[in-house]
Design a protein around this motif. Structure first.
Motif, PDB file in Angstrom:
ATOM      1  N   PRO A  12       0.835  -1.211   0.000  1.00 59.02           N
ATOM      2  CA  PRO A  12       0.000   0.000   0.000  1.00 59.02           C
ATOM      3  C   PRO A  12       0.868   1.259   0.000  1.00 59.02           C
ATOM      4  O   PRO A  12       1.961   1.280   0.570  1.00 59.02           O
ATOM      5  CB  PRO A  12      -0.787  -0.101   1.309  1.00 59.02           C
ATOM      6  CG  PRO A  12      -0.784  -1.562   1.632  1.00 59.02           C
ATOM      7  CD  PRO A  12       0.555  -2.072   1.145  1.00 59.02           C
ATOM      8  N   GLY A  13       0.363   2.294  -0.645  1.00 57.15           N
ATOM      9  CA  GLY A  13       1.070   3.571  -0.652  1.00 57.15           C
ATOM     10  C   GLY A  13       0.992   4.232   0.709  1.00 57.15           C
ATOM     11  O   GLY A  13      -0.006   4.095   1.424  1.00 57.15           O
ATOM     12  N   VAL A  14       2.058   4.934   1.078  1.00 55.90           N
ATOM     13  CA  VAL A  14       2.124   5.639   2.356  1.00 55.90           C
ATOM     14  C   VAL A  14       2.584   7.076   2.106  1.00 55.90           C
ATOM     15  O   VAL A  14       3.085   7.410   1.027  1.00 55.90           O
ATOM     16  CB  VAL A  14       3.082   4.935   3.351  1.00 55.90           C
ATOM     17  CG1 VAL A  14       2.575   3.534   3.700  1.00 55.90           C
ATOM     18  CG2 VAL A  14       4.499   4.865   2.786  1.00 55.90           C
ATOM     19  N   GLU A  15       2.420   7.911   3.108  1.00 56.19           N
ATOM     20  CA  GLU A  15       2.747   9.324   2.950  1.00 56.19           C
ATOM     21  C   GLU A  15       4.199   9.551   2.532  1.00 56.19           C
ATOM     22  O   GLU A  15       4.497  10.477   1.786  1.00 56.19           O
ATOM     23  CB  GLU A  15       2.421  10.092   4.223  1.00 56.19           C
ATOM     24  CG  GLU A  15       2.446  11.578   3.989  1.00 56.19           C
ATOM     25  CD  GLU A  15       1.380  12.349   4.740  1.00 56.19           C
ATOM     26  OE1 GLU A  15       1.350  13.567   4.549  1.00 56.19           O
ATOM     27  OE2 GLU A  15       0.621  11.750   5.500  1.00 56.19           O
ATOM     28  N   GLY A  16       5.088   8.677   2.955  1.00 58.63           N
ATOM     29  CA  GLY A  16       6.486   8.804   2.563  1.00 58.63           C
ATOM     30  C   GLY A  16       6.731   8.621   1.072  1.00 58.63           C
ATOM     31  O   GLY A  16       7.790   8.982   0.562  1.00 58.63           O
ATOM     32  N   ASP A  17       5.752   8.084   0.359  1.00 59.20           N
ATOM     33  CA  ASP A  17       5.860   7.893  -1.090  1.00 59.20           C
ATOM     34  C   ASP A  17       5.433   9.125  -1.876  1.00 59.20           C
ATOM     35  O   ASP A  17       5.597   9.173  -3.094  1.00 59.20           O
ATOM     36  CB  ASP A  17       4.951   6.743  -1.550  1.00 59.20           C
ATOM     37  CG  ASP A  17       5.288   5.413  -0.921  1.00 59.20           C
ATOM     38  OD1 ASP A  17       6.482   5.138  -0.704  1.00 59.20           O
ATOM     39  OD2 ASP A  17       4.343   4.638  -0.663  1.00 59.20           O
ATOM     40  N   LEU A  18       4.862  10.102  -1.188  1.00 56.78           N
ATOM     41  CA  LEU A  18       4.175  11.197  -1.867  1.00 56.78           C
ATOM     42  C   LEU A  18       5.034  11.916  -2.900  1.00 56.78           C
ATOM     43  O   LEU A  18       4.590  12.149  -4.031  1.00 56.78           O
ATOM     44  CB  LEU A  18       3.614  12.188  -0.850  1.00 56.78           C
ATOM     45  CG  LEU A  18       2.788  13.330  -1.425  1.00 56.78           C
ATOM     46  CD1 LEU A  18       1.627  12.822  -2.262  1.00 56.78           C
ATOM     47  CD2 LEU A  18       2.295  14.231  -0.304  1.00 56.78           C
ATOM     48  N   GLN A  19       6.253  12.282  -2.566  1.00 52.66           N
ATOM     49  CA  GLN A  19       7.084  13.024  -3.526  1.00 52.66           C
ATOM     50  C   GLN A  19       7.384  12.179  -4.753  1.00 52.66           C
ATOM     51  O   GLN A  19       7.273  12.658  -5.888  1.00 52.66           O
ATOM     52  CB  GLN A  19       8.381  13.516  -2.880  1.00 52.66           C
ATOM     53  CG  GLN A  19       9.187  14.426  -3.801  1.00 52.66           C
ATOM     54  CD  GLN A  19       8.433  15.708  -4.167  1.00 52.66           C
ATOM     55  OE1 GLN A  19       8.037  16.467  -3.286  1.00 52.66           O
ATOM     56  NE2 GLN A  19       8.224  15.937  -5.456  1.00 52.66           N
ATOM     57  N   ALA A  20       7.756  10.933  -4.558  1.00 54.72           N
ATOM     58  CA  ALA A  20       8.071  10.067  -5.700  1.00 54.72           C
ATOM     59  C   ALA A  20       6.835   9.820  -6.565  1.00 54.72           C
ATOM     60  O   ALA A  20       6.931   9.808  -7.801  1.00 54.72           O
ATOM     61  CB  ALA A  20       8.654   8.743  -5.214  1.00 54.72           C
ATOM     62  N   LEU A  21       5.678   9.642  -5.947  1.00 53.14           N
ATOM     63  CA  LEU A  21       4.443   9.443  -6.705  1.00 53.14           C
ATOM     64  C   LEU A  21       4.080  10.699  -7.491  1.00 53.14           C
ATOM     65  O   LEU A  21       3.638  10.622  -8.642  1.00 53.14           O
ATOM     66  CB  LEU A  21       3.299   9.050  -5.776  1.00 53.14           C
ATOM     67  CG  LEU A  21       3.439   7.697  -5.080  1.00 53.14           C
ATOM     68  CD1 LEU A  21       2.334   7.507  -4.056  1.00 53.14           C
ATOM     69  CD2 LEU A  21       3.457   6.561  -6.089  1.00 53.14           C
ATOM     70  N   THR A  22       4.277  11.847  -6.870  1.00 53.83           N
ATOM     71  CA  THR A  22       4.002  13.122  -7.548  1.00 53.83           C
ATOM     72  C   THR A  22       4.948  13.308  -8.727  1.00 53.83           C
ATOM     73  O   THR A  22       4.524  13.699  -9.824  1.00 53.83           O
ATOM     74  CB  THR A  22       4.136  14.292  -6.554  1.00 53.83           C
ATOM     75  OG1 THR A  22       3.213  14.091  -5.479  1.00 53.83           O
ATOM     76  CG2 THR A  22       3.858  15.624  -7.219  1.00 53.83           C
ATOM     77  N   ASP A  23       6.214  13.010  -8.541  1.00 57.32           N
ATOM     78  CA  ASP A  23       7.188  13.131  -9.630  1.00 57.32           C
ATOM     79  C   ASP A  23       6.824  12.204 -10.792  1.00 57.32           C
ATOM     80  O   ASP A  23       6.897  12.606 -11.966  1.00 57.32           O
ATOM     81  CB  ASP A  23       8.604  12.810  -9.134  1.00 57.32           C
ATOM     82  CG  ASP A  23       9.145  13.844  -8.162  1.00 57.32           C
ATOM     83  OD1 ASP A  23       8.583  14.963  -8.073  1.00 57.32           O
ATOM     84  OD2 ASP A  23      10.136  13.527  -7.473  1.00 57.32           O
TER      85      ASP A  23
END
Length: 172
Positions: A12-23
């Motif tokens: 599952p995605g977590v908040e720590g993934d946010l920058q990489a997912l946004t990029d």
């Protein structure tokens, strides 16, 4: 159990993934008609999107990571199909794979994990809109049992031209 290679982890995605997912998403915004967003996002702007996909329930976010480097290789989501209450048992699904990770089966791993997670939910149908042309996405969805149900002609304008969107449906 998922048939994932040993070098890829899906979770599952977590908040720590946010920058990489946004990029990753911004790559598709800038470079392709795959998404009809036309302006890039900051991680802060994408945070509500991330938070709308909890670890349980019908709206999920699955992330594929390189097991060694922990780099994000892609993600898949299930999101509300439409806002009206009668649509609650339908979801729209999507998958994005990092450009350098194409051809490794990442999309397949992500959809396996997503549909496995949705198996216990009160979800009846999944829908996917695919901007045309996109043969790789069509093949992926057809492999998972999606069938073409119609095409919206010239429904979106991006990069100075109009794009069709083919709609696919899968019974869950």
């Amino acid at each position: 159990m998922l048939s994932e290679p040993s070098d890829v982890q899906v979770r599952p995605g977590v908040e720590g993934d946010l920058q990489a997912l946004t990029d990753l998403y911004n790559h598709y915004v800038r470079e392709t008609p795959i998404t009809f967003d036309t302006g890039v996002f900051t991680a802060r702007e994408r945070r509500p999107w991330l938070l709308s996909h909890p670890e349980d329930g019908p709206y999920r976010l699955k992330v594929a990571l390189d097991s060694g480097s922990q780099d994000v290789l892609g993600y898949a989501t299930s999101s509300p199909f439409r806002a009206k209450p009668a649509y609650a048992t339908s979801v729209e699904v999507t998958v994005y794979v990092a450009p350098h990770a194409g051809g490794r089966g990442i999309g397949t791993l992500l959809y396996e994990a997503l549909f496995q997670a949705l198996a216990g939910e009160d979800v009846h149908r999944a829908y996917a809109g695919i901007a045309q042309p996109n043969e790789a996405s069509v093949r992926l969805h057809e492999r998972f049992g999606f069938r073409h149900v119609g095409t919206y002609r010239e429904v979106g304008r991006k990069f100075g031209r109009y794009w069709d969107v083919a709609w696919y449906e899968k019974e869950l």
